[in-house]
Structure formats: structure tokens, C-alpha cells
Design a protein around this motif. Structure first.
Motif, short mmCIF file in Angstrom:
data_model
loop_
_atom_site.label_atom_id
_atom_site.label_comp_id
_atom_site.label_asym_id
_atom_site.label_seq_id
_atom_site.Cartn_x
_atom_site.Cartn_y
_atom_site.Cartn_z
N ASN A 88 0.81 -1.22 0.00
CA ASN A 88 0.00 0.00 0.00
C ASN A 88 0.84 1.27 0.00
O ASN A 88 0.30 2.37 -0.04
CB ASN A 88 -0.95 0.00 1.21
CG ASN A 88 -2.02 -1.05 1.06
OD1 ASN A 88 -2.82 -0.99 0.13
ND2 ASN A 88 -2.03 -2.03 1.94
N LEU A 89 2.17 1.13 0.05
CA LEU A 89 3.05 2.29 0.08
C LEU A 89 3.08 2.97 -1.28
O LEU A 89 3.07 2.32 -2.32
CB LEU A 89 4.46 1.86 0.47
CG LEU A 89 5.46 2.97 0.78
CD1 LEU A 89 5.00 3.79 1.98
CD2 LEU A 89 6.83 2.36 1.07
N SER A 90 3.08 4.30 -1.27
CA SER A 90 3.16 5.07 -2.50
C SER A 90 3.84 6.40 -2.21
O SER A 90 4.12 6.73 -1.05
CB SER A 90 1.77 5.31 -3.08
OG SER A 90 1.09 6.29 -2.33
N GLN A 91 4.05 7.15 -3.25
CA GLN A 91 4.64 8.49 -3.13
C GLN A 91 3.78 9.39 -2.23
O GLN A 91 4.29 10.29 -1.60
CB GLN A 91 4.77 9.10 -4.53
CG GLN A 91 5.41 10.46 -4.57
CD GLN A 91 6.90 10.46 -4.24
OE1 GLN A 91 7.56 9.44 -4.33
NE2 GLN A 91 7.43 11.59 -3.87
N HIS A 92 2.50 9.07 -2.12
CA HIS A 92 1.56 9.94 -1.40
C HIS A 92 1.41 9.63 0.08
O HIS A 92 0.79 10.41 0.80
CB HIS A 92 0.19 9.87 -2.07
CG HIS A 92 0.25 10.17 -3.53
ND1 HIS A 92 0.57 11.41 -4.03
CD2 HIS A 92 0.08 9.36 -4.61
CE1 HIS A 92 0.59 11.36 -5.35
NE2 HIS A 92 0.30 10.13 -5.74
N ASN A 93 1.97 8.51 0.56
CA ASN A 93 1.81 8.19 1.98
C ASN A 93 3.14 7.81 2.65
O ASN A 93 3.16 7.01 3.58
CB ASN A 93 0.76 7.09 2.17
CG ASN A 93 1.15 5.77 1.54
OD1 ASN A 93 2.20 5.64 0.91
ND2 ASN A 93 0.31 4.77 1.71
N ASN A 144 4.86 9.41 4.66
CA ASN A 144 4.92 9.79 6.08
C ASN A 144 4.47 8.64 6.98
O ASN A 144 4.74 8.65 8.17
CB ASN A 144 4.11 11.05 6.34
CG ASN A 144 2.64 10.89 5.99
OD1 ASN A 144 2.27 9.97 5.25
ND2 ASN A 144 1.81 11.77 6.50
N SER A 145 3.84 7.62 6.42
CA SER A 145 3.40 6.47 7.22
C SER A 145 4.57 5.55 7.59
O SER A 145 4.40 4.63 8.40
CB SER A 145 2.32 5.69 6.49
OG SER A 145 2.82 5.14 5.28
N GLN A 196 5.18 4.85 11.22
CA GLN A 196 4.34 3.89 11.93
C GLN A 196 5.00 2.51 11.99
O GLN A 196 4.77 1.74 12.92
CB GLN A 196 2.98 3.76 11.25
CG GLN A 196 2.17 5.03 11.26
CD GLN A 196 0.96 4.94 10.34
OE1 GLN A 196 0.68 3.91 9.75
NE2 GLN A 196 0.26 6.06 10.20
N GLN A 246 13.13 7.87 4.58
CA GLN A 246 12.06 8.60 3.90
C GLN A 246 12.57 9.26 2.63
O GLN A 246 11.88 9.24 1.60
CB GLN A 246 11.43 9.64 4.84
CG GLN A 246 10.55 8.99 5.90
CD GLN A 246 10.02 9.99 6.91
OE1 GLN A 246 10.73 10.86 7.40
NE2 GLN A 246 8.74 9.85 7.23
N SER A 306 11.24 8.40 -1.08
CA SER A 306 10.71 9.50 -1.87
C SER A 306 11.33 9.48 -3.27
O SER A 306 10.62 9.64 -4.27
CB SER A 306 11.01 10.83 -1.18
OG SER A 306 10.54 11.90 -1.96
#
Length: 149
Positions: A19-24, A26-27, A30, A52, A56
Motif C-alpha cells: 500500500n506504500l506510494s509516493q503519497h503516503n 509519512n506512514s 508507523q 524517507q 521519496s
């Protein structure tokens, strides 16, 4: 923690990456400890900030990426996940889907966050054989080595 609970951590790890993408990005905090050590065949990073930045850059041109687990071994403090990653990237293989076999070793800290993550995979399988001239050269080298065995 029993074996089932430990392998559940690896399932969550796999789901996180699927589920990781350029848009999340910052997660990542967690999942990872602030002082995480991350190693793969190309990089060695210390700390969540470096991780990070790495992701990115890595996800900036990545069109898709999906992992399928092939085996899992875990206990309360560490785990090993073998996987097949299929990805598309506009700069590698003309954007065609590429599958790479690999393995992730992770160690969790007392808070349940990943403090150590090491990925093993064949860089040739991931990148080099999909670059026109280098792909031809590495194929020839493999053929020559196979004949010498």
C-alpha cells in the motif's frame, strides 16, 4: 508472542509495502523506529529521515509495485520474508513489468517497530539485465560462467 502472532507481523509488513506510494511516505514512521538501519544491495542508511528520502526518490518514477510472499519465518524479535516483487518503472525495461525474487530480514525493537531491515535481491535481475547493452553483456557472462562449472 507465539509463532502465529510473529508471522502476523510479517503479513502486516507485506501489506504496508503493498500500500506504500509516493503519497503516503509519512506512514513509514508507523512501521520503523527513528534510528532504523536499512540495507539493500545499493544503499546503507541510518535513521528514519534517510529512509524517507530514499523512498521519496525510489517512488517518484515507480508506476506500480506489488509483493507476494513466498515464505515467512518469525519470532518475537525478528522475521524473514521471502518475496517476489513485480514492479513497473518508466526508466527500467521500457516500463514493462519486472519480477524480482528477494528476501527481507527485519528486527523489531521493544516497541514493535522495525529497527533493522535488510533486503537481499539480485540487482542484475532487477535492473542491469533490462538495460540494452548491459543486459546483453551480463547474459553472455552468465552463459560463460555456466559452461565453466
Amino acid at each position: 508472542m507465539n509463532e502465529h502472532q510473529a508471522t502476523k507481523r510479517l503479513d502486516e509488513f507485506l501489506s504496508f509495502y503493498n500500500n506504500l506510494s509516493q503519497h503516503n511516505l509519512n506512514s513509514l514512521q508507523q512501521l520503523y523506529a527513528a534510528n532504523v538501519e536499512f540495507i539493500d544491495p545499493v544503499h546503507h542508511m541510518l535513521g528514519l529521515e534517510q529512509l524517507q528520502q530514499y523512498f521519496s526518490h525510489a517512488y517518484a518514477r515507480l508506476s506500480s509495485c506489488h509483493f507476494v510472499a513466498t515464505s515467512k519465518i518469525a519470532n518475537e524479535s525478528q522475521g524473514c520474508l521471502s518475496w517476489i516483487m513485480t514492479f513497473t518503472h518508466d526508466a527500467i525495461g521500457n516500463g514493462k513489468a519486472i519480477s524480482v525474487h528477494g528476501c527481507s530480514i527485519v528486527h523489531w525493537n521493544s516497541e514493535g517497530k522495525i529497527a533493522y531491515h535488510r533486503d537481499y535481491y539480485d540487482l542484475n535481475e532487477m535492473v542491469l539485465e533490462h538495460i540494452p547493452l548491459l543486459g546483453w553483456v551480463t547474459k553472455k557472462i552468465k552463459q560463460k560462467m555456466a559452461k565453466e562449472v
